[in-house]
Design a protein around this motif. Structure first.
Motif, PDB file in Angstrom:
ATOM      1  N   GLY A  15       0.809  -1.215   0.000  1.00 45.08           N
ATOM      2  CA  GLY A  15       0.000   0.000   0.000  1.00 45.08           C
ATOM      3  C   GLY A  15       0.834   1.253   0.000  1.00 45.08           C
ATOM      4  O   GLY A  15       1.759   1.402  -0.785  1.00 45.08           O
ATOM      5  N   ASP A  16       0.512   2.137   0.953  1.00 48.14           N
ATOM      6  CA  ASP A  16       1.140   3.462   0.997  1.00 48.14           C
ATOM      7  C   ASP A  16       2.558   3.382   1.598  1.00 48.14           C
ATOM      8  O   ASP A  16       2.969   2.344   2.094  1.00 48.14           O
ATOM      9  CB  ASP A  16       0.257   4.438   1.768  1.00 48.14           C
ATOM     10  CG  ASP A  16       0.032   4.021   3.214  1.00 48.14           C
ATOM     11  OD1 ASP A  16       0.927   3.405   3.826  1.00 48.14           O
ATOM     12  OD2 ASP A  16      -1.050   4.326   3.751  1.00 48.14           O
ATOM     13  N   PRO A  17       3.297   4.501   1.576  1.00 52.15           N
ATOM     14  CA  PRO A  17       4.668   4.496   2.104  1.00 52.15           C
ATOM     15  C   PRO A  17       4.768   4.171   3.585  1.00 52.15           C
ATOM     16  O   PRO A  17       5.839   3.790   4.054  1.00 52.15           O
ATOM     17  CB  PRO A  17       5.161   5.928   1.835  1.00 52.15           C
ATOM     18  CG  PRO A  17       4.287   6.460   0.756  1.00 52.15           C
ATOM     19  CD  PRO A  17       2.966   5.784   0.916  1.00 52.15           C
ATOM     20  N   ASP A  18       3.674   4.315   4.322  1.00 48.23           N
ATOM     21  CA  ASP A  18       3.712   3.962   5.746  1.00 48.23           C
ATOM     22  C   ASP A  18       3.969   2.474   5.963  1.00 48.23           C
ATOM     23  O   ASP A  18       4.313   2.057   7.074  1.00 48.23           O
ATOM     24  CB  ASP A  18       2.418   4.371   6.447  1.00 48.23           C
ATOM     25  CG  ASP A  18       2.276   5.879   6.558  1.00 48.23           C
ATOM     26  OD1 ASP A  18       3.312   6.584   6.516  1.00 48.23           O
ATOM     27  OD2 ASP A  18       1.130   6.350   6.676  1.00 48.23           O
ATOM     28  N   GLY A  19       3.810   1.662   4.930  1.00 50.65           N
ATOM     29  CA  GLY A  19       4.089   0.234   5.014  1.00 50.65           C
ATOM     30  C   GLY A  19       5.563  -0.111   4.939  1.00 50.65           C
ATOM     31  O   GLY A  19       5.938  -1.273   5.056  1.00 50.65           O
ATOM     32  N   LEU A  20       6.410   0.896   4.749  1.00 52.87           N
ATOM     33  CA  LEU A  20       7.860   0.678   4.700  1.00 52.87           C
ATOM     34  C   LEU A  20       8.460   0.850   6.083  1.00 52.87           C
ATOM     35  O   LEU A  20       8.002   1.684   6.870  1.00 52.87           O
ATOM     36  CB  LEU A  20       8.517   1.674   3.747  1.00 52.87           C
ATOM     37  CG  LEU A  20       8.062   1.629   2.298  1.00 52.87           C
ATOM     38  CD1 LEU A  20       8.729   2.744   1.506  1.00 52.87           C
ATOM     39  CD2 LEU A  20       8.349   0.280   1.677  1.00 52.87           C
ATOM     40  N   GLU A  21       9.502   0.067   6.365  1.00 53.27           N
ATOM     41  CA  GLU A  21      10.197   0.213   7.633  1.00 53.27           C
ATOM     42  C   GLU A  21      11.677  -0.120   7.450  1.00 53.27           C
ATOM     43  O   GLU A  21      12.038  -0.927   6.594  1.00 53.27           O
ATOM     44  CB  GLU A  21       9.580  -0.674   8.707  1.00 53.27           C
ATOM     45  CG  GLU A  21       9.684  -2.156   8.437  1.00 53.27           C
ATOM     46  CD  GLU A  21       8.978  -3.007   9.485  1.00 53.27           C
ATOM     47  OE1 GLU A  21       8.570  -2.477  10.539  1.00 53.27           O
ATOM     48  OE2 GLU A  21       8.826  -4.209   9.241  1.00 53.27           O
ATOM     49  N   VAL A  22      12.505   0.526   8.245  1.00 47.78           N
ATOM     50  CA  VAL A  22      13.942   0.249   8.261  1.00 47.78           C
ATOM     51  C   VAL A  22      14.205  -0.643   9.467  1.00 47.78           C
ATOM     52  O   VAL A  22      13.841  -0.297  10.599  1.00 47.78           O
ATOM     53  CB  VAL A  22      14.760   1.554   8.362  1.00 47.78           C
ATOM     54  CG1 VAL A  22      16.255   1.242   8.433  1.00 47.78           C
ATOM     55  CG2 VAL A  22      14.447   2.470   7.182  1.00 47.78           C
ATOM     56  N   VAL A  23      14.805  -1.808   9.198  1.00 52.27           N
ATOM     57  CA  VAL A  23      15.057  -2.778  10.265  1.00 52.27           C
ATOM     58  C   VAL A  23      16.452  -3.370  10.106  1.00 52.27           C
ATOM     59  O   VAL A  23      17.054  -3.292   9.040  1.00 52.27           O
ATOM     60  CB  VAL A  23      14.007  -3.917  10.260  1.00 52.27           C
ATOM     61  CG1 VAL A  23      12.605  -3.387  10.497  1.00 52.27           C
ATOM     62  CG2 VAL A  23      14.064  -4.719   8.976  1.00 52.27           C
ATOM     63  N   ASP A  24      16.942  -3.974  11.177  1.00 55.21           N
ATOM     64  CA  ASP A  24      18.175  -4.755  11.103  1.00 55.21           C
ATOM     65  C   ASP A  24      17.804  -6.166  10.672  1.00 55.21           C
ATOM     66  O   ASP A  24      16.863  -6.757  11.202  1.00 55.21           O
ATOM     67  CB  ASP A  24      18.874  -4.799  12.459  1.00 55.21           C
ATOM     68  CG  ASP A  24      19.560  -3.490  12.794  1.00 55.21           C
ATOM     69  OD1 ASP A  24      20.098  -2.847  11.874  1.00 55.21           O
ATOM     70  OD2 ASP A  24      19.561  -3.104  13.979  1.00 55.21           O
ATOM     71  N   ALA A  25      18.543  -6.683   9.701  1.00 51.31           N
ATOM     72  CA  ALA A  25      18.308  -8.032   9.180  1.00 51.31           C
ATOM     73  C   ALA A  25      19.587  -8.847   9.329  1.00 51.31           C
ATOM     74  O   ALA A  25      20.669  -8.281   9.516  1.00 51.31           O
ATOM     75  CB  ALA A  25      17.896  -7.947   7.708  1.00 51.31           C
TER      76      ALA A  25
END
Length: 191
Positions: A15-25
């Protein structure tokens, strides 16, 4: 030097950009025939928006979470077994479709392309999709021949600009259209 971290931009939901997140992988490890790169640049293109909206046919089967990033330029920091032709420190590029908005990622060595020294990595990453598309349109789909006439619609865009340059290199007679400009002819000799 501290421990390596793999920060990624992933889709949490479509969906919208709010569905993006920065995480440690987890830090990836190069497998057989792969190289791991420290990502120096990855593009953010309209296709990423289409993927984020769950409308891109090539990624329609993916389910969140997954990492975005259509193109990548990186420096090899790990070679997997059976990799030849590359060494640590080589800069390479690839069109990955997803997975490149990360600090580190693996690439199939056979699909990586060397980036010449002195080439700006951000510019190289921004060119991968548009120039590959333009090349395929001219040489694989249309099989153009020197002297042929080609009409380039939307010549002001990234693919259009690539078509103009590659078309001149191929000796084509180029006709262009772009917003706010009348159609004009570009000869093969124009630079």
């Amino acid at each position: 030097m501290g421990e390596l971290r793999n920060r990624v931009v992933q889709i949490r939901y479509f969906g919208d950009p709010d569905g993006l997140e920065v995480v440690d992988a987890p830090l990836p490890t190069a497998g057989r025939g792969e190289v791991r790169v420290h990502v120096l640049a990855s593009s953010v293109v309209f296709t990423d928006v289409v993927i984020r909206r769950h409308l891109y046919p090539q990624t329609i089967s993916l389910k969140p979470p997954f990492v975005l990033g259509y193109d990548v330029v990186g420096e090899i920091d790990q070679l997997g077994p059976d990799v030849t032709g590359f060494k640590l420190g080589d800069r390479v590029a690839d069109m990955t479709v997803v997975g490149s908005n990360a600090a580190y990622r693996t690439l199939r060595a056979g699909e990586a392309t060397r980036v010449p020294p002195g080439v700006d990595v951000a510019e190289a990453a921004a060119l991968i999709l548009s120039w590959t598309t333009a090349y395929q349109l001219l040489h694989r789909a249309s099989r153009v021949k020197r002297g042929q006439r080609v009409l380039v619609h939307g010549a002001a865009g990234a693919v259009g600009q690539a078509l103009l340059t590659l078309g001149r290199m191929a000796g084509l007679e180029l006709w262009v259209s772009a917003p706010f400009y009348a159609p004009m002819q570009l000869s093969a000799g124009m630079g």
